[in-house]
Write a protein that holds these residues in place. Structure first.
Motif, PDB file in Angstrom:
ATOM      1  N   ALA A   1      29.346  47.376  71.483  1.00  0.00           N
ATOM      2  CA  ALA A   1      29.864  46.110  70.957  1.00  0.00           C
ATOM      3  C   ALA A   1      28.768  45.248  70.344  1.00  0.00           C
ATOM      4  O   ALA A   1      29.055  44.347  69.548  1.00  0.00           O
ATOM      5  CB  ALA A   1      30.575  45.338  72.069  1.00  0.00           C
ATOM      6  N   LEU A   2      27.509  45.512  70.677  1.00  0.00           N
ATOM      7  CA  LEU A   2      26.396  44.702  70.179  1.00  0.00           C
ATOM      8  C   LEU A   2      25.679  45.340  68.990  1.00  0.00           C
ATOM      9  O   LEU A   2      24.656  44.826  68.537  1.00  0.00           O
ATOM     10  CB  LEU A   2      25.388  44.458  71.310  1.00  0.00           C
ATOM     11  N   LEU A   3      26.177  46.437  68.473  1.00  0.00           N
ATOM     12  CA  LEU A   3      25.533  47.113  67.340  1.00  0.00           C
ATOM     13  C   LEU A   3      25.538  46.236  66.093  1.00  0.00           C
ATOM     14  O   LEU A   3      26.514  45.535  65.804  1.00  0.00           O
ATOM     15  CB  LEU A   3      26.253  48.428  67.036  1.00  0.00           C
ATOM     16  N   SER A   4      24.436  46.282  65.362  1.00  0.00           N
ATOM     17  CA  SER A   4      24.373  45.598  64.062  1.00  0.00           C
ATOM     18  C   SER A   4      25.027  46.485  63.012  1.00  0.00           C
ATOM     19  O   SER A   4      25.375  47.648  63.266  1.00  0.00           O
ATOM     20  CB  SER A   4      22.914  45.328  63.706  1.00  0.00           C
ATOM     21  N   TRP A   5      25.137  45.959  61.770  1.00  0.00           N
ATOM     22  CA  TRP A   5      25.716  46.757  60.692  1.00  0.00           C
ATOM     23  C   TRP A   5      24.840  47.962  60.379  1.00  0.00           C
ATOM     24  O   TRP A   5      25.340  49.068  60.145  1.00  0.00           O
ATOM     25  CB  TRP A   5      25.913  45.908  59.440  1.00  0.00           C
ATOM     26  N   GLY A   6      23.519  47.776  60.392  1.00  0.00           N
ATOM     27  CA  GLY A   6      22.645  48.910  60.123  1.00  0.00           C
ATOM     28  C   GLY A   6      22.755  49.975  61.192  1.00  0.00           C
ATOM     29  O   GLY A   6      22.776  51.177  60.894  1.00  0.00           O
ATOM     30  N   GLU A   7      22.842  49.574  62.449  1.00  0.00           N
ATOM     31  CA  GLU A   7      22.949  50.527  63.558  1.00  0.00           C
ATOM     32  C   GLU A   7      24.299  51.228  63.543  1.00  0.00           C
ATOM     33  O   GLU A   7      24.390  52.444  63.749  1.00  0.00           O
ATOM     34  CB  GLU A   7      22.746  49.780  64.882  1.00  0.00           C
ATOM     35  N   ALA A   8      25.362  50.458  63.261  1.00  0.00           N
ATOM     36  CA  ALA A   8      26.694  51.056  63.211  1.00  0.00           C
ATOM     37  C   ALA A   8      26.791  52.065  62.071  1.00  0.00           C
ATOM     38  O   ALA A   8      27.388  53.143  62.221  1.00  0.00           O
ATOM     39  CB  ALA A   8      27.747  49.965  63.040  1.00  0.00           C
ATOM     40  N   ALA A   9      26.185  51.741  60.924  1.00  0.00           N
ATOM     41  CA  ALA A   9      26.222  52.660  59.772  1.00  0.00           C
ATOM     42  C   ALA A   9      25.463  53.945  60.087  1.00  0.00           C
ATOM     43  O   ALA A   9      25.886  55.047  59.729  1.00  0.00           O
ATOM     44  CB  ALA A   9      25.646  51.972  58.548  1.00  0.00           C
ATOM     45  N   MET A  10      24.310  53.832  60.765  1.00  0.00           N
ATOM     46  CA  MET A  10      23.556  55.034  61.109  1.00  0.00           C
ATOM     47  C   MET A  10      24.351  55.936  62.033  1.00  0.00           C
ATOM     48  O   MET A  10      24.412  57.152  61.858  1.00  0.00           O
ATOM     49  CB  MET A  10      22.236  54.651  61.779  1.00  0.00           C
ATOM     50  N   LEU A  11      25.007  55.344  63.032  1.00  0.00           N
ATOM     51  CA  LEU A  11      25.793  56.156  63.959  1.00  0.00           C
ATOM     52  C   LEU A  11      27.044  56.720  63.300  1.00  0.00           C
ATOM     53  O   LEU A  11      27.538  57.779  63.701  1.00  0.00           O
ATOM     54  CB  LEU A  11      26.177  55.319  65.191  1.00  0.00           C
ATOM     55  N   ALA A  12      27.546  56.048  62.271  1.00  0.00           N
ATOM     56  CA  ALA A  12      28.729  56.560  61.572  1.00  0.00           C
ATOM     57  C   ALA A  12      28.418  57.829  60.792  1.00  0.00           C
ATOM     58  O   ALA A  12      29.259  58.732  60.684  1.00  0.00           O
ATOM     59  CB  ALA A  12      29.293  55.483  60.642  1.00  0.00           C
TER      60      ALA A  12
END
Length: 805
Positions: free
Chosen positions: A189-200
């Motif tokens: 829930a605390l992921l940033s946009w950059g972190e979420a994009a990398m995991l996607a």
């Protein structure tokens, strides 16, 4: 001709209708049951969280993967990034996307090789559920069919959750939860946009774009996805640029280890050997208190380890709920096994030392067998082969029960246990919640109260929490008792404490009464300890806390337990392997940790006094017993109502003096009309021998006048009492290093030490003493008779037996 063809078709349909319907039915059944049951059956990591959902720790799954349990809620940023990267029409297709398949065919033809598979997220979920079969056309077809069936039985959000919980994220990391913690050290829930994009983008080809290698390719894929998110209007330009500036993780991070001992305990108690897929446990732990307690334990360990003391444990229990708020089973040291840091001391049975003495004090007050100020004998004592000694190796002669508890004196406590009854005490403490007291009373004997039994830190801390809970509820329940107030502690969030209906509340305390608890906690606030000179000093605290320390035999265990209306705190200090160390005593090693932990907790008002169960009575100021007419000095004290049945003061008697008041007289040597009758506080000779050393104002009973000596009753006025041997005794005489037998020191107390005492063994004169009445004797093995005669003719005899083997 046309009619003939129609008739032929109709004939064939009628002829094969049953077969057609049968095939159709079988196909529908096969379609309906085509999904795996369960959809995912891979083992998951066991995860524990605090009461707010913060991760405390996890155990790797049985197959060596970090695969957290299914999580239904998907963070918005990850969902937006994933759908943009994998399946833009996810919410509009039935599990297969014709447009996506057409686009994939076009791209593959254009590139002359397979560059896109056209799989939807639903199809990818089915591929993962089937164990990642080969990407053949047949398997693709099966996955497409199963994907449509999955869409019928599950919502889109559930399908996304299946994907996020089971997608590969490189190495042995499976699922978004594990990936978020392993790569970024935070919950999804605390992921940033950059972190979420990398995991996607990572599950698309996890073996190729592992964060530890091919970083340029991973960075490029992430940034392209961020650009697409900006183009789609999901993020603005500034957010996109800032997200691109975020660095990629260098390597997987270790998972939090905030409560590793609780993790092991929860696994053993909640999951090991049990069926079921749920391996996520929400606990009652407060993450921030857990971190603070672990830090306090670590800081004290730094100082203690210089003395060879390597292990500490601490626990905090919320009184009202019984919930465990902090659980530090040992000093936290990653990978260290040298000093037993992996051992969970909180559930390890250890010798009690003095930590359960208040329970005896409470039970005796509750049952009217003791008043707080009652004098209890404190002299050298032999009980068969058991010879209890005070920690300070000194004796008070007689001491109040309350001071005996605050000083943690051993001899008076053992005498009280003998008075109360070993079997009864054994029964009561087991019922109160000391689960490790699992042997018979005879196995423990009277040393049970001094450390002859083992308890664990959780149980003993919880007993005091239960006492506080029952006392705190006394007025809330209209002076009645809830039998569930004494219950096991709880560390599983959501476990509601049982509540007794009002009509079933009890008038009598099922365990320890509110009044007895109140008196016990009052005594536990007045802790005293000896200083280097041997006198006693009050141990002061800035908090109003009822607390007790304990030290086991051989300096192996140091305890400190404290309780307030809101919290019970327990501390243990020592070595997991049982090695004793000098200075490892409760008041020095464990108490400082206890008070520092209480500094982390909010203070509260003290308990209300349970007046409905108490009565105020006059007591003799010197003896603490119920006052009688002979007691000139009296105090008024609160006691339990059952304390009214205790006996009146046994130490005051009427003494008859001559006109000078310097000598005792009786009717055979003085006229009653000339006597002065005066109440006198008189202790037995041995008690008096030690008592007067600590109480200079103690008035020694005057001697009899010389003309009264020949006719006094020797039994009633015996001025001598043996200190050793106290009773008919078997005395073992060891040999010294030179091979000769040691000598035994015999000792007697005399009310008037200046009197001469003549010693005889088997009617043979052995010598005389004055002032200090002790003598070294060396009788032969066998039975003997010791006879003592003072200069006034008082006679005292005691049999004993000398053993050499």
């Amino acid at each position: 001709m046309k009619k003939r063809i129609q008739n032929s078709i109709q004939f064939l349909f009628v002829r094969h209708r049953r077969k057609t319907l049968f095939v159709l039915g079988i196909s529908l059944v096969a379609y309906w049951f085509c999904l795996p049951r369960p959809l995912f059956d891979a083992p998951t990591s066991m995860v524990i969280e605090d009461k707010a959902g913060h991760l405390l720790g996890a155990r790797i799954a049985k197959d060596g993967q970090w695969r957290f349990p299914y999580q239904q809620k998907i963070p918005e940023k990850f969902e937006e990034a994933l759908l943009e990267f994998e399946d833009r029409r996810f919410y509009y297709h039935p599990g297969i996307d014709p447009f996506g398949i057409g686009r994939a065919i076009q791209q593959n033809v254009k590139n002359g090789k397979i560059v896109s598979g056209g799989s939807t997220l639903t199809m990818q979920v089915m591929r993962m559920a089937r164990g990642k079969k080969s990407r053949s056309v047949f398997n693709k077809l099966l996955e497409a069919i199963m994907a449509t069936r999955l869409e019928i039985g599950h919502s889109k959000k559930e399908i996304l959750a299946f994907y996020a919980s089971n997608a590969p994220f490189g190495g042995n990391v499976v699922g978004l939860d594990a990936a978020s913690w392993r790569y970024f050290g935070k919950q999804p829930a605390l992921l940033s946009w950059g972190e979420a994009a990398m995991l996607a983008v990572l599950p698309n080809s996890p073996s190729l774009v592992h964060p530890g290698r091919n970083r340029a390719k991973l960075l490029a894929k992430r940034n392209r996805l961020l650009d697409r998110l900006q183009e789609a209007g999901k993020i603005d330009k500034l957010t996109c640029e800032l997200a691109k500036e975020e660095p990629l993780p260098k390597k997987p991070l270790p998972l939090p280890r905030l409560a590793p001992h609780l993790l092991d305990r929860a696994y053993a108690e909640q999951f090991a050997g049990k069926k079921g897929e749920v391996t996520r446990l929400k606990t009652t732990i407060d993450k921030f208190k857990q971190i603070q307690v672990a830090d306090v334990v670590h800081q004290h360990n730094k100082n203690l380890k210089d003395n060879g003391i390597h292990n500490l444990a601490a626990i905090i229990i919320e009184v009202e709920t019984g919930d465990v708020l902090a659980y530090v089973g040992n000093v936290l040291k990653q990978g260290s096994t040298e000093h037993g840091h992996e051992v969970d001391i909180i559930r390890a049975p250890r010798s009690t030392g003095s930590i359960i003495k208040p329970l005896l004090y409470a039970l005796m007050n509750q049952e009217g067998e003791l008043l707080p100020q009652n004098l209890v004998s404190d002299i050298p004592t032999n009980m068969g082969s058991f010879q209890p000694k005070n920690f300070s190796s000194t004796y008070d002669g007689a001491v109040s029960a309350q001071k005996s508890l605050s000083r943690s004196l051993n001899v008076p406590t053992v005498k009280l246990l003998g008075q109360y009854g070993l079997e009864k005490f054994h029964y009561e403490i087991k019922k109160a919640g000391l689960t490790t007291i699992n042997k018979s009373p005879d196995h423990y004997g009277l040393p049970l109260i001094l450390g002859g039994a083992e308890v664990n830190l959780l149980d003993v801390t919880n007993v005091y929490a239960c006492m506080a809970r029952s006392l705190g509820h006394f007025y809330e329940f209209n002076s009645r008792y809830d039998p569930h107030d004494f219950r096991a502690p709880n560390y599983v969030f959501g476990n509601k404490a049982p509540k007794t209906p009002e009509r079933k509340l009890l008038k009598e305390a099922p365990r320890i009464s509110a009044a007895a608890t109140w008196l016990t906690f009052a005594a536990m606030q007045e802790v005293e300890r000896p200083n280097s000179e041997g006198s006693w000093e009050f141990f002061d605290s800035s908090h109003q806390i009822a607390w007790k320390t304990g030290t086991s035999f051989g300096f192996r265990d140091a305890w400190a337990i404290g309780v307030t209306p809101k919290y019970a705190v327990g501390v243990w200090v020592g070595n997991a392997d049982g090695e004793g160390r000098p200075g490892l005593v409760g008041v020095k090693a464990a108490a400082p940790v206890l008070f520092e932990l209480f500094d982390l907790l909010p203070e509260s008002e003290w308990f209300e006094q349970p007046y409905d169960e108490m009565v105020r009575i006059p007591v003799c100021k010197k003896s603490g017993f119920r006052a009688k007419d002979l007691c000139a000095e009296q105090d008024s004290v609160w006691i339990t109502t059952s304390g009214l049945k205790t006996k009146s003061c046994p130490y005051h008697k009427m003494v008859h003096l001559d006109q000078s008041t310097k000598f005792q007289v009786h009717s055979d040597c003085e006229s009653p009309a000339n006597m002065i009758h005066q109440p006198w506080f008189v202790l037995p000779p041995v008690e008096e021998h030690y008592y007067k050393k600590r109480h200079p104002n103690y008035d020694i009973l005057p001697p009899f006048r010389e003309d009264c000596l020949l006719t006094i009753a020797t039994t009633e006025n015996q001025p001598m009492q043996l200190i050793y041997p106290k009773e008919v005794s078997k005395i073992y005489i060891p040999k010294d290093l030179d091979g000769k037998k040691s000598r035994t020191v015999f000792k007697v107390a005399h009310r008037q030490p200046t009197k001469v005492v003549h010693w005889h063994v088997d009617n043979q004169y052995a010598g005389s003493t004055t002032n200090f009445h002790q003598m070294e004797l060396n009788p032969e093995p066998g039975k003997h008779l010791l006879t003592l005669v003072d200069q006034e003719g008082h006679r005292l005899e005691q049999s004993f037996e000398i053993l050499t083997k």
